[in-house]
Structure formats: structure tokens, C-alpha cells
Scaffold this motif. Sequence first.
Motif, short mmCIF file in Angstrom:
data_model
loop_
_atom_site.label_atom_id
_atom_site.label_comp_id
_atom_site.label_asym_id
_atom_site.label_seq_id
_atom_site.Cartn_x
_atom_site.Cartn_y
_atom_site.Cartn_z
N GLU A 204 26.09 -7.16 52.71
CA GLU A 204 24.91 -6.17 53.57
C GLU A 204 25.31 -5.25 54.48
N GLU A 207 26.58 -2.33 52.73
CA GLU A 207 25.45 -1.40 52.20
C GLU A 207 24.59 -0.68 53.18
N ARG A 228 24.35 1.97 46.43
CA ARG A 228 23.33 2.11 45.52
C ARG A 228 23.88 2.36 44.18
N ARG A 233 24.57 0.24 39.25
CA ARG A 233 23.77 -0.45 39.99
C ARG A 233 22.25 0.06 39.77
N THR A 278 13.34 -7.60 40.68
CA THR A 278 14.72 -7.50 41.24
C THR A 278 15.57 -6.55 40.56
N ARG A 279 16.45 -6.21 41.28
CA ARG A 279 17.63 -5.47 40.46
C ARG A 279 19.01 -6.03 41.10
N THR A 281 21.84 -6.99 43.05
CA THR A 281 22.44 -6.46 44.41
C THR A 281 23.96 -6.05 44.50
N GLU A 283 26.19 -7.18 46.16
CA GLU A 283 26.91 -8.55 45.81
C GLU A 283 27.29 -8.78 44.55
N ASP A 284 26.12 -8.76 43.67
CA ASP A 284 26.18 -9.03 42.27
C ASP A 284 27.28 -8.25 41.60
#
Length: 294
Positions: A204, A207, A228, A233, A278-279, A281, A283-284
Motif C-alpha cells: 500500500e 501504491e 495501477r 491490473r 473488486t479488482r 490489488t 499485492e495480488d
Amino acid sequence: MDVDEPAIRVRGLRKAYGDNVAVGGVDLEVSHGEVFALLGPNGAGKTTTVEILEGYRRRDDGEVRVLGVDPAVAQGRRGTGDPVAKRWRERVGIVLQGTGEFDELTVGEVVRHFARFYPRPDDPATVVERVGLAEKAAARTHTLSGGQKRRLDVALGIIGRPELLFLDEPTTGFDPEARREFWQLIRDLQAGGTTILLTTHYLEEAEALADRVGVIAKGRLIAVDTPRSLGRRDSALATVSWRTPDGGWERTRSATPTAVVADLAARFSGEVPGLTVTRPTLEDVYLEMIGGAA
């Protein structure tokens, strides 16, 4: 400052320790005024790469230019009186994982001492306040908490008004409020023209701060993009979830989640229970990248 040349330019960077290849051919450019976050798991080559850029570790091969100078040459000429090397060191700020022990000195004394190393230092009292240590200015450093010592490290890194700042895990030990106060400091430094290369394990944080991020795994830079757009993503399928009348859950993945929500609203005649969209993140995407590299 030559604005036509990137603040950092790396071509074919390699470093090995015996049979272990720590960095295996990294290419990288960081523009002036950019905040660039370098991400990677422990042992990926992140620290070795940054230490080479700082001039603290010698490379085996490749071309490296930091503010137009080879950092290995600049650091190798420390103490020789070489004006180019001296000026380069004055233009670069470095926040390491720890800057040493000053147990018998106060916070203010340490910052004032380091200010003497630079021709145009910032005001020490102002810097102490900017990093959130004004109330500890008269405290001896051995009385500081871990997070407060980290703030002192940052103060020493920025006291010389650097054109380029290296931040190695700068918010380790910070509580959430202190971390967000530090983020504002980084934004202020960037607004003043400082280029920043940041390493962090807090996704985070990357980002929130970085214009671009690079992911390094097994000694190779496997992706560079905006937070982004990393790993496509921004165009990934969204997951729409909602609660069904019988108390269960349904979910679907779609490239047009607004249309899915509209259909659900019509089906439920209004509010959709438990609706989430959700999309992936950052981290994903990051975990998928380093998992694939492994």
C-alpha cells in the motif's frame, strides 16, 4: 543537473557471489523527479541492486550512471579531494536500515552534526520537525523507540537537500499514523524536485507514493509499470459478489461489472444485499508475479 539524462540509468547490471547470481542482467531507468518503488522478496537481488546504485557495493558487469556519475567511482574516490566525486555525494541522500549508534548525543546534536557535511544543508530544527521528532530534539538517541530511530535515519538522509534520495524500507517500525505522516513528507520532497528510489515491503505504501514500480525476482527485473497498470491490473476482470436470498453467496467475474450490478439491482428490485465489486490489488498482482518467477 542534466535533465536529458535519467537520474538513474542501468544497463546489464550483474553481481554474483561465487555461484550465486544475485543480480542477473538488470536494465532500469528512473526519471528526474520520479518516485520509483523497487519491490521484491528477500533474496531477490533488491538490496544488492540498490547498494550498487549507492556506490557501496561493486558490480561485476554492466553500466551504471546515477546523476550522470558512476557511483563506484564516486565512492571509490572518497577522501581523495576529487571535486566531481565530492559533489556527487553531496547531491545524494541515503537512508539505510540503520545509520549507526549515537547513544550519548541528542537528536538535535546528531542532525546538526550531519548538516556540517553539506554545503547547503537544510535547517536542522526544521528537518527534525518534518520527520516528527520535534518533541524529542533534546532526547538522547538511546532513549528513542525503534520507530523514532527510523525517523532520525530519515532526517539524516534529507538534511543535505538531496537531488536523489534512496530510501531502504523507511517506515519499518512506524505505526499507521506515523507511516501516513511520512508519506506526506515524501510527497513534499517530490514536489520540491527530489527524485526518490524506494524499497518497501508495504504494497500500500508503493501504491500511495510511487509513479512507477519495478518487481525484481531471482536477480531479474521482471516488470516495470505504474502501480495501477502493473500486470495489466487495470484491465483485469472484476469480481462481483452478492448475498443470495437463501443466505448463501454468489460471485461472477466480468469485464463489465457495472452491467452486472445493474442486472442485479433489477433482479432484487433495488439494493443488492452484500454487494461488493473488486479488482486484483497490487499485492495480488505482485504475489502472482513473484510466485511465477519462483
